[in-house]
Design a protein around this motif. Sequence first.
Motif, PDB file in Angstrom:
ATOM      1  N   GLY A  16       0.764  -1.232   0.000  1.00 10.34           N
ATOM      2  CA  GLY A  16       0.000   0.000   0.000  1.00 10.34           C
ATOM      3  C   GLY A  16       0.795   1.282   0.000  1.00 10.34           C
ATOM      4  N   HIS A  17       2.132   1.198  -0.015  1.00  9.47           N
ATOM      5  CA  HIS A  17       2.948   2.412   0.033  1.00  9.47           C
ATOM      6  C   HIS A  17       3.933   2.474  -1.140  1.00  9.47           C
ATOM      7  CE1 HIS A  17       1.167   3.249   3.844  1.00  9.47           C
ATOM      8  NE2 HIS A  17       1.685   2.191   4.422  1.00  9.47           N
ATOM      9  N   ILE A  39       9.008  10.531   8.132  1.00  7.54           N
ATOM     10  CA  ILE A  39       8.001   9.608   7.597  1.00  7.54           C
ATOM     11  C   ILE A  39       6.782   9.683   8.507  1.00  7.54           C
ATOM     12  CG2 ILE A  39       7.548   7.218   6.941  1.00  7.54           C
ATOM     13  CD1 ILE A  39      10.700   6.896   6.971  1.00  7.54           C
ATOM     14  N   THR A  40       5.695  10.239   7.988  1.00 13.08           N
ATOM     15  CA  THR A  40       4.524  10.509   8.823  1.00 13.08           C
ATOM     16  C   THR A  40       3.316   9.685   8.378  1.00 13.08           C
ATOM     17  OG1 THR A  40       3.770  12.357   7.444  1.00 13.08           O
ATOM     18  CG2 THR A  40       5.336  12.862   9.217  1.00 13.08           C
ATOM     19  N   GLY A  41       2.318   9.657   9.236  1.00 11.53           N
ATOM     20  CA  GLY A  41       1.075   8.944   8.950  1.00 11.53           C
ATOM     21  C   GLY A  41       0.506   8.355  10.222  1.00 11.53           C
ATOM     22  N   PRO A  42      -0.717   7.855  10.164  1.00 14.73           N
ATOM     23  CA  PRO A  42      -1.354   7.268  11.351  1.00 14.73           C
ATOM     24  C   PRO A  42      -0.582   6.070  11.888  1.00 14.73           C
ATOM     25  CG  PRO A  42      -2.962   7.648   9.597  1.00 14.73           C
ATOM     26  CD  PRO A  42      -1.618   7.860   8.991  1.00 14.73           C
ATOM     27  N   SER A  43      -0.850   5.739  13.130  1.00 13.01           N
ATOM     28  CA  SER A  43      -0.204   4.597  13.770  1.00 13.01           C
ATOM     29  C   SER A  43      -0.603   3.292  13.097  1.00 13.01           C
ATOM     30  CB  SER A  43      -0.592   4.557  15.253  1.00 13.01           C
ATOM     31  OG  SER A  43      -0.070   3.413  15.885  1.00 13.01           O
ATOM     32  N   THR A 164      10.243   8.406  12.163  1.00 11.77           N
ATOM     33  CA  THR A 164       8.828   8.098  11.972  1.00 11.77           C
ATOM     34  C   THR A 164       8.027   8.915  12.980  1.00 11.77           C
ATOM     35  OG1 THR A 164       8.532   6.270  13.550  1.00 11.77           O
ATOM     36  CG2 THR A 164       9.524   5.749  11.402  1.00 11.77           C
ATOM     37  N   CYS A 165       6.856   9.376  12.566  1.00 10.71           N
ATOM     38  CA  CYS A 165       6.129  10.297  13.418  1.00 10.71           C
ATOM     39  C   CYS A 165       4.639  10.266  13.085  1.00 10.71           C
ATOM     40  CB  CYS A 165       6.688  11.717  13.234  1.00 10.71           C
ATOM     41  SG  CYS A 165       5.936  12.947  14.294  1.00 10.71           S
ATOM     42  N   GLY A 166       3.817  10.071  14.095  1.00  6.72           N
ATOM     43  CA  GLY A 166       2.381  10.110  13.897  1.00  6.72           C
ATOM     44  C   GLY A 166       1.787  11.484  14.127  1.00  6.72           C
ATOM     45  N   ASN A 167       2.570  12.391  14.715  1.00 10.35           N
ATOM     46  CA  ASN A 167       2.091  13.737  15.024  1.00 10.35           C
ATOM     47  C   ASN A 167       3.199  14.736  14.727  1.00 10.35           C
ATOM     48  OD1 ASN A 167       0.799  16.011  15.990  1.00 10.35           O
ATOM     49  ND2 ASN A 167       1.069  15.492  18.154  1.00 10.35           N
ATOM     50  N   PRO A 168       3.423  15.063  13.460  1.00 10.94           N
ATOM     51  CA  PRO A 168       4.539  15.952  13.118  1.00 10.94           C
ATOM     52  C   PRO A 168       4.426  17.336  13.739  1.00 10.94           C
ATOM     53  CG  PRO A 168       3.124  15.557  11.213  1.00 10.94           C
ATOM     54  CD  PRO A 168       2.712  14.591  12.269  1.00 10.94           C
ATOM     55  N   GLY A 169       3.213  17.763  14.069  1.00  9.71           N
ATOM     56  CA  GLY A 169       3.051  19.052  14.712  1.00  9.71           C
ATOM     57  C   GLY A 169       3.707  19.129  16.072  1.00  9.71           C
ATOM     58  N   THR A 174      11.994  23.546  13.323  1.00 12.10           N
ATOM     59  CA  THR A 174      13.338  23.490  12.746  1.00 12.10           C
ATOM     60  C   THR A 174      13.749  22.063  12.416  1.00 12.10           C
ATOM     61  OG1 THR A 174      14.059  23.673  15.073  1.00 12.10           O
ATOM     62  CG2 THR A 174      14.265  25.636  13.685  1.00 12.10           C
ATOM     63  N   ILE A 175      13.234  21.083  13.143  1.00 12.64           N
ATOM     64  CA  ILE A 175      13.489  19.683  12.794  1.00 12.64           C
ATOM     65  C   ILE A 175      12.726  19.335  11.518  1.00 12.64           C
ATOM     66  CG2 ILE A 175      13.021  17.286  13.457  1.00 12.64           C
ATOM     67  CD1 ILE A 175      13.755  17.978  16.296  1.00 12.64           C
ATOM     68  N   ARG A 176      11.461  19.711  11.457  1.00 13.76           N
ATOM     69  CA  ARG A 176      10.665  19.417  10.261  1.00 13.76           C
ATOM     70  C   ARG A 176      11.283  20.049   9.010  1.00 13.76           C
ATOM     71  NH1 ARG A 176       6.284  21.096  13.629  1.00 13.76           N
ATOM     72  NH2 ARG A 176       5.906  22.873  12.243  1.00 13.76           N
ATOM     73  N   SER A 177      11.798  21.256   9.150  1.00 11.40           N
ATOM     74  CA  SER A 177      12.322  21.967   7.979  1.00 11.40           C
ATOM     75  C   SER A 177      13.617  21.363   7.461  1.00 11.40           C
ATOM     76  CB  SER A 177      12.542  23.442   8.320  1.00 11.40           C
ATOM     77  OG  SER A 177      13.588  23.603   9.269  1.00 11.40           O
ATOM     78  N   ARG A 178      14.301  20.583   8.275  1.00 11.69           N
ATOM     79  CA  ARG A 178      15.568  19.980   7.861  1.00 11.69           C
ATOM     80  C   ARG A 178      15.410  18.539   7.369  1.00 11.69           C
ATOM     81  NH1 ARG A 178      16.740  24.025  11.142  1.00 11.69           N
ATOM     82  NH2 ARG A 178      18.780  25.096  10.989  1.00 11.69           N
ATOM     83  N   CYS A 179      14.163  18.100   7.258  1.00 10.36           N
ATOM     84  CA  CYS A 179      13.891  16.735   6.795  1.00 10.36           C
ATOM     85  C   CYS A 179      13.070  16.762   5.511  1.00 10.36           C
ATOM     86  CB  CYS A 179      13.112  15.952   7.850  1.00 10.36           C
ATOM     87  SG  CYS A 179      13.943  15.713   9.432  1.00 10.36           S
ATOM     88  N   ARG A 180      13.291  15.767   4.669  1.00 12.43           N
ATOM     89  CA  ARG A 180      12.396  15.543   3.535  1.00 12.43           C
ATOM     90  C   ARG A 180      11.154  14.843   4.086  1.00 12.43           C
ATOM     91  NH1 ARG A 180      12.520  13.756  -2.011  1.00 12.43           N
ATOM     92  NH2 ARG A 180      10.347  13.235  -2.513  1.00 12.43           N
ATOM     93  N   HIS A 181      10.004  15.422   3.852  1.00 12.83           N
ATOM     94  CA  HIS A 181       8.763  14.886   4.397  1.00 12.83           C
ATOM     95  C   HIS A 181       8.170  13.860   3.438  1.00 12.83           C
ATOM     96  CE1 HIS A 181       4.452  15.761   6.063  1.00 12.83           C
ATOM     97  NE2 HIS A 181       4.905  14.574   6.408  1.00 12.83           N
ATOM     98  N   LEU A 182       7.850  12.708   3.966  1.00 10.24           N
ATOM     99  CA  LEU A 182       7.227  11.658   3.178  1.00 10.24           C
ATOM    100  C   LEU A 182       6.005  11.167   3.950  1.00 10.24           C
ATOM    101  CD1 LEU A 182       7.777  10.216   0.503  1.00 10.24           C
ATOM    102  CD2 LEU A 182       8.994   8.457   1.761  1.00 10.24           C
ATOM    103  N   ALA A 183       4.820  11.503   3.465  1.00 12.75           N
ATOM    104  CA  ALA A 183       3.581  11.160   4.163  1.00 12.75           C
ATOM    105  C   ALA A 183       3.031   9.839   3.653  1.00 12.75           C
ATOM    106  CB  ALA A 183       2.551  12.275   3.980  1.00 12.75           C
TER     107      ALA A 183
END
Length: 357
Positions: A16-17, A39-43, A164-169, A174-183
């Motif tokens: 599925g990914h 790498i974000t998304g639900p648990s 890996t992160c279920g709650n990027p907020g 500054t951590i988020r801005s230095r990573c390539r986001h993959l949802a």
Amino acid sequence: MTEPLLAPRANPRLLGHEAAEAAFLDAFRAGRLPHAWLITGPSGIGKATFAHRVARFLMAGGRPDAAGLDLPLEHPTFRRAAAGGHADLLTIERNNGDDERKRRSREIPVEEIRRIDPFLRLTAAEGAWRAVIVDEAEAMNRNGANALLKILEEPPARAILLLTCGNPGALLPTIRSRCRHLALEPLPDATVDRLLAEHAPELDPADRAALVRLAEGSIGRATSLLEEGGLGLYRDMVALLDDFPRVDFRAVHKMGDRIGPVAAESSWRLFTELLVWWMARLARAAARGTEPPEIVAGEGTVMQRVVGAVGRAGGLDRWVELWDNTRRLFAQADGSNLDRKQVLLQAFIGIERACNS
């Protein structure tokens, strides 16, 4: 017979990914691979499994012409990584609880994050890449987040961080801005159904369908609900509301006796999560002017009664306020020594009052 669910480090499959894998491979083939990925998304949808696939691919000296991230089970890199013995892989995660309730720790302590920098500064033991996976990165405390930020500001060569992160907020901007986001998106119901059928082939098809609807695209949630008796608890929860807008408090008392004791920790946690989830699901549907599909028999009638009572007692805003109050009440009970049976009674008293005033 129920088959055990493989840990992410030992799981060779990820369904599925495909789009996420393609995005990673495109960056790799272009020779512009970001040193850090968020790498974000639900648990329970495969974030950690995806991260381990990426790590294995790079540690094995990933080839630009590779069709995907798969490594065969017999590959030495796969075997050592699955056993937790690969010298070029460091996994940071919350520790399993050692108290009487067997809870996992709430935070990733700063000491764990400080292990990352010296690890990444070493030369790869096998001549390829060094990889660090921080699972559930939102669980880092403030000091840990600041320590990670310093690493992200000066990344070493041929090293990759996979968060890996279920709650990027909850992460520092500054951590988020230095990573390539993959949802990563929730899995299609058909995929969850297929995986659940493989995991528990003896499961009644109607029960499997109900678990798929409860899982909302998360195979991890589906299997947890199955193993912890979540479907039965959900049916019991719906039954407590069968006479809505009146509540059968004798039944609530019995439920409190059943799930209130410390020995019933997992049942308490699961029941309260399901009740809060059910209330939120109903609110989302009401906001769209729809009615959510029935998960267990008889639930549709209960939802119609609730929607009618909510409409007479102040509408959606009143129900959202009730949902928030209930959520806060259970969180308070979880973090203190409140009598859980009384907390449960208070929650249902609040539900009855809000919909009869």
